[in-house]
Every structure is written in C-alpha cells, then in structure tokens.
Design an enzyme around this catalytic site. Structure first.
Site, PDB file in Angstrom:
ATOM      1  N   GLU A  80       0.254  -1.279   5.535  1.00 30.70           N
ATOM      2  CA  GLU A  80       0.993  -0.820   6.543  1.00 30.70           C
ATOM      3  C   GLU A  80       1.055   0.622   6.866  1.00 30.70           C
ATOM      4  O   GLU A  80       1.368   1.018   7.992  1.00 30.70           O
ATOM      5  CB  GLU A  80       2.607  -1.116   5.919  1.00 30.70           C
ATOM      6  CG  GLU A  80       3.840  -0.690   6.932  1.00 30.70           C
ATOM      7  CD  GLU A  80       4.415   0.474   7.059  1.00 30.70           C
ATOM      8  OE1 GLU A  80       5.168   0.843   7.694  1.00 30.70           O
ATOM      9  OE2 GLU A  80       3.930   1.485   6.043  1.00 30.70           O
ATOM     10  N   ASP A 111       0.952  -1.292  -0.184  1.00 29.25           N
ATOM     11  CA  ASP A 111      -0.064   0.055  -0.119  1.00 29.25           C
ATOM     12  C   ASP A 111       0.900   1.257   0.055  1.00 29.25           C
ATOM     13  O   ASP A 111       2.008   1.201   0.462  1.00 29.25           O
ATOM     14  CB  ASP A 111      -0.931   0.073   1.232  1.00 29.25           C
ATOM     15  CG  ASP A 111      -0.423   0.045   2.508  1.00 29.25           C
ATOM     16  OD1 ASP A 111       0.822  -0.517   2.652  1.00 29.25           O
ATOM     17  OD2 ASP A 111      -0.738   0.969   3.319  1.00 29.25           O
TER      18      ASP A 111
END
Length: 411
Positions: free
Chosen positions: A178, A83
C-alpha cells in the site's frame, strides 16, 4: 484476554516482522519479506476458525467470517496493509510499551536525541494515563499499518468467538505494498465479493475519513553529455545540474508539503539521483480536486518543456502516471458506510469527526473500482519515522467501533 490485551499481544508481534515495501521492485509483493507476515496471518486466521482463508497469487490474504443472522444483509469487508514505509528503517524494530503515560516527553533509548514531546505533538497530551507504544529510536514503529492489522485480526477473533453477535458475512483482507500505491490488485474487488468495506489505516481516535488526495506520480528523465571536466568547455551538458535547476523552479507554494495543509495540494520532489550523463527525478502530485491535480501535472510538463528549450543538447522527458483518486468522488453518492461508521463510533463513546486526509489508502483505489471503502482511525501518529507512536486504548476503541459497525446492517 480482553480486547486491549489481545491487541497488544498481536501488535507487538507484528511490528517486529520487517515488511518494508520497495517502489523500485517489479515483483508482487515488492519485497519477499512481506510474506513473513502474510503467511503468519493465514495461519492465525485458520486457527481462529475463519473460512475460505486464501493467500492470493497477488499476495493478499482473504478470509470469511460466516454470517450469524438469516437476514439479508450486505457483505462487509475490513482491510489493512502489511507493508511499512520505505522512508525509514523497519529492521530490528524494538517496540516499547510506556504504561500509564504520565504526560512527560518520551525519550527513545536507542537514540536519546529523538524525543516525542507533547509540546511538539499536542495529541499526546490527551493520552495521559493510556498505554503508549513507541519504537526504540533507530527505526519506525510500523503502526502504519500494523495497528490496523492488529485491529482487524482482533475483530475477526472476537466475532468468531462470539457467534451471538448478529452480523452478515464479513470478509477480512490484508494487502501488500500500500505504501507504494500497489496494494489493490485489479482482481481484489471481485475476489472480496463485498458490498461495502473499510480500511483500518487512520490517525486520531474518532476520525472517519471519506476524502483523500487524488494522486499522480511524475518521473523526469534527463540525459546530458558527459566529458572529462578538464576539456568540457562548450561540450559538457550536466544532467544533474539541469535536474537541480528544475527542482529550484518548482513554486515554493506547491513544492514543499511543509508549507501546505488542509485542502492545499502540492508538487513534491521526493527523490533525485544521477550524474553528469543522466539524472532522474521522482515527484508526487497531490490535490483534492481533479482540476487541481491536472493543473499540477501541466505545471511539471511545462517546466520540463522550458528546460528542454533552454538546453536543446539535453534530452528531457516527463512521464506522469496515475496513482489513486479522491474517494469522495464516489462515496458522496452513497454515504451509508460513512454514516454508519459515525454511529458505531458514537456507540463506542467517541465524538467522531471527519477531516480530509492528506494521503491515500487502499480504500481510494477500491472505492474507484466499485467497492465503497472509507477509512477508520487506528490511533497511529507520526508515522513513517522514528517518532511514531500509538495508544493501545485508541486501538481498542477502533476495534469496538468495528464490532458495533457490523451490527448496524442487521435489521
């Protein structure tokens, strides 16, 4: 293709896939578009010949590179997150490779007001002659952490095509979310079945990290009393005015990350929304010590209690939730994954160094959960914004460091 050519091909492909996470979503992953990259990585790992390739129900990709030695050695894991930050747009990223960088300011073509100038970013001065990748000016680049994804995938490809390199079992892992602190599912350590791990999610070449912030989040909710402003005297209680008052009371030495550095912690209000009736503030609390983090939580709670006492007609609540803890608390008990990473970087011709990282990684959570996981550099710079860049040569050195590292555990 050599390592750098492989890295470039993978990185340019990965960054063009929009994978922004969303802290306001309750799904796993927080955005379905993260599957676009996760599924691609599954296919690529299978094509490379990795074993046990799986996309878990908590949206992590896990795979195995079989051991090439009969010696009894630990199982090692290398991780990166797919991400990108929600701080700046990750849609329609157009990566640009600036070949043989000449040392001059880099003007981003889609917004010429955005310039990556070595006068402002001195690390860029050391990259003259290297190949620098940027975005075009209207998006972030996504080197955080697709540089790490490309490095881990190139490591996997290299080991699978060079079985003469001695190493034990290697686990490859890619996680979602994350950036919003939800990358490590409680089942991940037991599913990885690794003894030591490393995240590829760091900055300048040679940086080996084993100290990170400890982190909590504070969510403050304020309920006021809304009424027509023409008839509000003695009746209106503005939640948004109270929210602004609270932010103004945060001590400047704690509230603005722009005035802190090194081992300094902070309390930072990064989002505020609301109306007269209701307002919500989101704060992050950061410190390298347990006591310092607890003190910052107490400070926020006391400010909320003070505001509540001054305006009893309002309702002020403060919810502090744990995010992650300084990995040094546990790594200092066994520094082998740090020390061997340092040796591996030296063998790659680098001068490795350590500095405390003013953030956290999936390694923070994994280390606390029993899998020691320090962090290795990728070369990424200015991440979370349009001036982000990375050197392909730095990425190649990170890959070389990892190749050296897996061999360090073989007797």
């Amino acid at each position: 293709m050599n390592l750098q050519e492989q890295l470039e091909t993978r990185f340019l492909k990965y960054v063009q896939i929009d994978t922004q996470s969303d802290e306001h979503s309750a799904t796993i992953p927080s955005t379905p578009k993260q599957y676009d990259l996760l599924n691609l990585l599954v296919d690529e790992l299978k094509e490379l010949g990795a074993e046990d390739v799986v996309l878990t129900d908590y949206a992590s990709v896990i795979a195995t590179i079989p051991a090439t030695t009969d010696a009894s050695v630990p199982t090692l894991a290398f991780l990166a997150h797919v991400d990108t930050s929600q701080d700046f747009s990750g849609t329609n990223i157009k990566p640009i490779v600036h070949r043989n960088y000449d040392g001059s300011p880099i003007v981003l073509p889609d917004d010429p007001s955005r310039v990556i100038d070595p006068a402002d970013f001195p690390y860029l001065d050391s990259k003259v002659g290297e190949d620098i990748v940027t975005a075009s000016g209207t998006t972030l680049l996504g080197a955080d952490d697709k540089s790490g994804v490309a490095i881990v995938m190139t490591l996997a490809a290299h080991l699978l095509t060079h079985p003469e390199i001695p190493h034990g079992p290697i686990r490859i892992c890619f996680t979602p979310d994350e950036e919003i602190g939800r990358g490590v599912h409680p089942d991940l350590p037991k599913n990885l079945k690794a003894d030591f791990g490393w995240t590829l999610d760091g900055g300048q070449v040679g940086e080996i990290v084993y100290e990170t912030f400890s982190a909590d989040k504070a969510t403050i909710s304020i309920t006021g009393a809304s009424i027509h402003p023409g008839y509000a005297k003695g009746k209106m209680v503005s939640a948004i005015h109270l929210a602004a008052k609270l932010v103004d009371r945060l001590p400047q030495t704690h509230t603005n990350p722009a005035v802190t550095s090194g081992y300094d912690g902070f309390v930072h209000c990064y989002q505020m929304s609301g109306s007269v009736a209701e307002a919500t503030l989101h704060l992050i609390l950061r410190d390298f010590s347990r006591d310092g983090l607890a003190q910052k939580g107490t400070l926020v709670q006391e400010l909320c209690a003070q505001l509540q006492a001054e305006e009893p007609r309002a309702k002020v609540s403060c919810d502090i939730t744990k995010q992650y803890r300084n990995m040094a608390y546990w790594l200092e008990d066994d520094m082998r994954p740090v020390n061997l990473a340092v040796e591996a970087a030296k063998e790659a011709g680098l001068a490795p160094y350590h500095k405390p990282t003013r953030g956290g990684t999936d390694g923070s959570r994994l280390t606390e959960m029993g899998l020691p996981t320090p962090n290795i550099f990728t070369g990424m710079q200015n991440f979370h914004g349009p001036l982000e860049y990375v050197s392909l040569q730095d990425m190649a050195k990170a890959t070389e460091t990892c190749i050296n590292l897996v061999q360090k555990w073989v007797p």
